[in-house]
Design a protein around this motif. Structure first.
Motif, PDB file in Angstrom:
ATOM      1  N   GLU A 382       0.832  -1.198   0.000  1.00  0.00           N
ATOM      2  CA  GLU A 382       0.000   0.000   0.000  1.00  0.00           C
ATOM      3  C   GLU A 382       0.873   1.256   0.000  1.00  0.00           C
ATOM      4  O   GLU A 382       0.527   2.259  -0.633  1.00  0.00           O
ATOM      5  N   ARG A 386       1.017   4.076  -2.849  1.00  0.00           N
ATOM      6  CA  ARG A 386       0.824   5.492  -2.503  1.00  0.00           C
ATOM      7  C   ARG A 386       2.008   6.343  -2.965  1.00  0.00           C
ATOM      8  O   ARG A 386       1.838   7.508  -3.322  1.00  0.00           O
ATOM      9  N   GLU A 387       3.206   5.742  -2.964  1.00  0.00           N
ATOM     10  CA  GLU A 387       4.412   6.470  -3.369  1.00  0.00           C
ATOM     11  C   GLU A 387       4.676   6.382  -4.866  1.00  0.00           C
ATOM     12  O   GLU A 387       5.729   6.822  -5.332  1.00  0.00           O
ATOM     13  N   HIS A 388       3.754   5.783  -5.608  1.00  0.00           N
ATOM     14  CA  HIS A 388       3.870   5.681  -7.064  1.00  0.00           C
ATOM     15  C   HIS A 388       5.110   4.896  -7.501  1.00  0.00           C
ATOM     16  O   HIS A 388       5.767   5.228  -8.492  1.00  0.00           O
ATOM     17  N   GLY A 420      -1.940   0.698  -7.274  1.00  0.00           N
ATOM     18  CA  GLY A 420      -2.529   1.980  -6.904  1.00  0.00           C
ATOM     19  C   GLY A 420      -3.220   2.654  -8.074  1.00  0.00           C
ATOM     20  O   GLY A 420      -3.946   2.014  -8.850  1.00  0.00           O
TER      21      GLY A 420
END
Length: 456
Positions: A382, A386-388, A420
Motif C-alpha cells: 500500500e 501510494r508512493e507511485h 494503486g
C-alpha cells in the motif's frame, strides 16, 4: 489488452506475490481487459482460477477463499513461514534452478534420503542463515569448477578451453555477484565459527578476480558510496544526468566507469573527507590492476581469458544492471527510494540472483536479508502504491536497458504491473509516464530537487 505472465519458473514467493497483485487489479478494476497467463495457459483476470500446476517453484497448497481484505495477511503468513526454521513450512534454498519441494519427486528416493537431505543438514550449519544453503552449494561449485579451470589454463592453455572457461564465468558471474552483494552487506554469508569464518573472509580474494571483480572495490563502491548517495547527483553511478533511452548517453555512462572509476572513487572519498577510505580503495584497485598486468606479461593468453575478459564483462554487466535499476526516476520526488528505483518480479533476477529484482526494498533497507524482500513488499505494498513505485514482471534489468535503447516503451508498459492509481491508466498513459521518468535532469533541476546541501 494487458497480460500478466505468471511464469512456472518464478520462485514460490514470486508466484504468490504476482498472483496477489493480480487479485488487486481484479478487485480494483473488474472490467479491466486483462489476461493472466499462468504456466502457459490463459484465463480470465480472476486469479482464483489460477490453480497451481506441477511446475517448478509453485506453492502447492490450495488457497483458501479469503474474505475481502484478508488475502494479504494470509499471503504474508505463507511467505514468513517459508523463512522461519521452526515452521513446518520452512524451506531453505538449496539450488537456484530447482526448489526443494520439487526434488523429492524428481530424484531417486535413495539420492534424496541419503545424499541430499544429509547435505542440507550439514550446509545449514555452515551457512550463516539457514535459508542460505544455496550459497554453500554455489561456493562449492565455484571452487571445484572455476578455480581449477583457471589454474589448468595457466598450466596448459588451449583456445577451446579458454573460450569454454569464459562461457562458464559469464554464466556464473551474475549469481556470484549477488552472493557477494549479500556478503558485503552482511559482512559474510557463512558461519562465523572456526575455519568456516576464516574461509568466509578470505574466499573473495581468490574468487573475485576470476569473476571480474577487483579486490574490495564492490564493497567500497556499493556500500560506502552508492548507498550513501542513493542515485543522487553525487553518486558516481547516478543516472540522473543522462537521458536514459539514449544510446550515446549510455555509452558515456559505461565509458566513464570503465576508464575513470579507479580515480573517481578515491577522489569522491577525498571530497567527503574520508581519507582512509580513499587510500584503501585506491590501494586495492591499483594492486589488482598490477597483478593482472604482471600475469598478462608472464603468461598472456591464460591471464587474458581468466582475468581481463571477466573484468571487462563484469564492469559492463554492472553498468547495464545499474542503468536498468535506476532508469526510471520520478522528477516530482527523485530522492525517494520508491521513485528512483524499481521492483522486478522475474526469473533471472530473483530465482538466479537472490531476489535482486526487489531493488526498492533493498534501498529502503540495505541490510534486509534477500529472502525477506517479498515479505516486505507484500506487507508494504500500500505504501509502494501510494508512493507511485514501479513494479515490472517478465523482464530483467538487462532487457529493460535494451528496450530503452530501442525506445520500445510499449513492451515496458506491458511488463508494468500496475499498482494503486496506475491500475486505472491506459496503455498509452503508462507509456507516457515511463517516458517522463527517463528524462535527463538539468543542473538547475538537480540543484532544485536535491538541494544545495549535497555538494552542488
Amino acid at each position: 489488452m494487458a497480460s500478466i505472465i505468471v511464469s512456472p519458473e518464478l520462485t514460490p514467493s514470486d508466484r504468490l506475490v504476482l498472483r496477489n497483485l493480480a487479485h488487486n487489479i481484479r478487485d480494483t478494476r473488474p472490467a479491466l481487459d486483462t489476461v493472466i497467463i499462468d504456466a502457459g495457459e490463459s484465463t480470465e483476470a480472476d486469479t482464483s482460477d489460477l490453480k497451481p500446476k506441477d511446475t517448478n517453484g509453485d506453492i502447492k497448497k490450495k488457497e483458501p477463499d479469503w474474505p475481502a481484505g484478508h488475502k494479504d495477511q494470509g499471503d504474508v503468513a505463507i511467505l514468513k513461514a517459508l523463512n522461519q526454521p521452526k515452521s513446518q513450512d520452512f524451506e531453505p534454498t538449496v539450488f537456484s534452478t530447482w526448489d526443494l519441494r520439487d526434488l523429492k519427486s524428481r530424484l531417486p528416493p535413495a539420492v534424496y534420503e541419503h545424499i541430499l537431505l544429509p547435505y542440507i543438514s550439514w550446509a545449514k550449519t555452515v551457512a550463516r542463515v539457514e535459508t542460505d544453503v544455496v550459497m554453500v552449494t554455489h561456493l562449492i561449485l565455484y571452487f571445484t569448477t572455476s578455480l581449477p579451470s583457471a589454474l589448468w589454463l595457466f598450466h596448459h592453455f588451449t583456445y577451446l578451453h579458454g573460450v569454454l572457461h569464459v562461457l562458464l564465468q559469464a554464466w556464473s558471474i551474475g549469481a556470484y555477484t549477488l552472493l557477494r552483494h549479500q556478503h558485503i552487506h552482511q559482512r559474510g554469508v557463512l558461519n562465523k565459527q572456526s575455519l568456516t569464518g576464516v574461509f568466509d573472509q578470505l574466499f573473495p580474494y581468490v574468487m573475485d578476480p576470476l569473476m571480474g571483480h577487483t579486490w574490495n572495490s564492490y564493497f567500497y563502491h556499493h556500500v560506502k558510496h552508492h548507498h550513501v548517495e542513493g542515485n543522487g547527483p553525487n553518486d558516481l553511478s547516478s543516472t540522473v544526468r543522462y537521458q536514459r533511452d539514449d544510446i550515446w548517453h549510455f555509452l558515456m555512462y559505461v565509458g566513464r566507469f570503465y576508464l575513470l572509476v579507479w580515480l573517481d572513487l578515491p577522489l569522491y572519498f577525498i571530497r567527503t573527507s574520508r581519507w582512509s577510505l580513499a587510500f584503501r580503495v585506491a590501494f586495492w584497485e591499483l594492486s589488482n590492476y598490477a597483478v593482472i598486468t604482471f600475469l598478462l606479461k608472464y603468461n598472456f593468453k591464460p591471464a587474458l581469458f581468466t582475468l581481463l575478459i571477466p573484468l571487462l564483462v563484469m564492469r559492463l554487466g554492472l553498468m547495464v544492471g545499474n542503468w536498468g535499476q535506476h532508469a526510471f526516476v520520478d522528477a516530482d520526488e527523485p530522492d525517494s527510494d520508491y521513485r528512483s528505483s524499481i521492483t522486478l518480479i522475474d526469473v533471472p533476477s530473483n530465482r538466479y540472483c537472490y531476489n535482486d529484482g526487489y531493488h526498492t526494498s533493498h534501498h529502503l533497507n540495505p541490510l534486509r536479508h534477500w529472502r525477506e524482500h517479498p515479505v516486505h513488499f507484500l506487507e508494504s505494498k500500500e505504501i509502494y502504491a501510494r508512493e507511485h513505485a514501479l513494479v515490472f514482471h517478465d523482464i530483467d534489468y538487462l532487457m529493460i536497458t535494451v528496450r530503452l535503447m530501442m525506445h520500445d516503451y510499449e513492451t515496458l508498459a506491458r511488463c508494468l504491473v500496475p499498482i494503486g492509481d496506475q491500475i486505472h491508466m491506459t496503455m498509452e498513459q503508462r507509456v507516457a509516464m515511463l517516458k517522463r521518468h527517463t528524462r535527463r535532469f538539468s543542473e538547475e533541476e538537480i540543484r532544485d530537487k536535491f538541494g544545495l546541501g549535497k555538494g552542488q
